[in-house]
Scaffold this motif. Sequence first.
Motif, mmCIF file in Angstrom:
data_model
loop_
_atom_site.group_PDB
_atom_site.id
_atom_site.type_symbol
_atom_site.label_atom_id
_atom_site.label_comp_id
_atom_site.label_asym_id
_atom_site.label_seq_id
_atom_site.Cartn_x
_atom_site.Cartn_y
_atom_site.Cartn_z
ATOM 1 N N ARG A 154 38.120 39.619 35.065
ATOM 2 C CA ARG A 154 38.957 39.153 34.281
ATOM 3 C C ARG A 154 40.159 38.903 35.238
ATOM 4 N N ASP A 155 41.394 39.679 35.860
ATOM 5 C CA ASP A 155 41.789 39.350 36.193
ATOM 6 C C ASP A 155 41.282 38.825 37.546
ATOM 7 N N LEU A 156 40.993 38.610 38.245
ATOM 8 C CA LEU A 156 40.493 37.867 39.176
ATOM 9 C C LEU A 156 39.900 36.797 39.734
ATOM 10 N N ILE A 157 39.162 36.336 38.195
ATOM 11 C CA ILE A 157 38.973 35.175 37.618
ATOM 12 C C ILE A 157 40.447 34.838 37.813
ATOM 13 N N ILE A 158 41.636 35.029 36.996
ATOM 14 C CA ILE A 158 42.604 34.031 36.258
ATOM 15 C C ILE A 158 43.429 34.300 37.905
ATOM 16 N N GLN A 159 43.957 34.978 38.552
ATOM 17 C CA GLN A 159 44.026 34.799 40.270
ATOM 18 C C GLN A 159 43.820 33.668 41.119
#
Length: 175
Positions: A154-159
């Motif tokens: 989910r962090d990668l999605i936001i990034q």
Amino acid sequence: MLRTLRRFVDPEVDRHLLASEGEFIIDEVVKHWWTLVLPICGLAASVGCFLAMIVTGAAWWLFLLLGLVIDVGSVVRMFRVHMDRFVITNMRVFRVHGVFNQHLATMPMTRILDISVEQPFLGRLLGFGHFIFESAAQDQGLRVIRYVGRPEQRDLIIQRVIQMAGLRTNLAHPR
């Protein structure tokens, strides 16, 4: 009438979108299943209270009352978990939560300065973590999101959303 009642059983995140501006949902995050363990244990304990009514004699009503209180508390906790949503869109992140009083906290992608992902030992074992957002604002309505499943993804999605919106420059490829 049914539409009004539906608002109390579904967080309806779609109604918070700026559809006319082209906003769409990339990921809608429900709380990790671990948040339901305690309420489910409560429901199991209430069954024990109801079974104890058989052997207690005159005090059976105490176990009935205790079982009902535990049941109501467990169901309310489960419903609060169900009504808590964290949403990632192409323009912002927001959280909708609350059963009777609904709360909305939002942060545009342009305001996100830093995202910390905290994974306690149990979270690393079970696959959940907590997001901590830092923004340019002093007082934030959206700071900590707890019990996020698959937090690294989910962090990668936001990034990726931030990068695709052109809000961060790519230092590897100078322009």
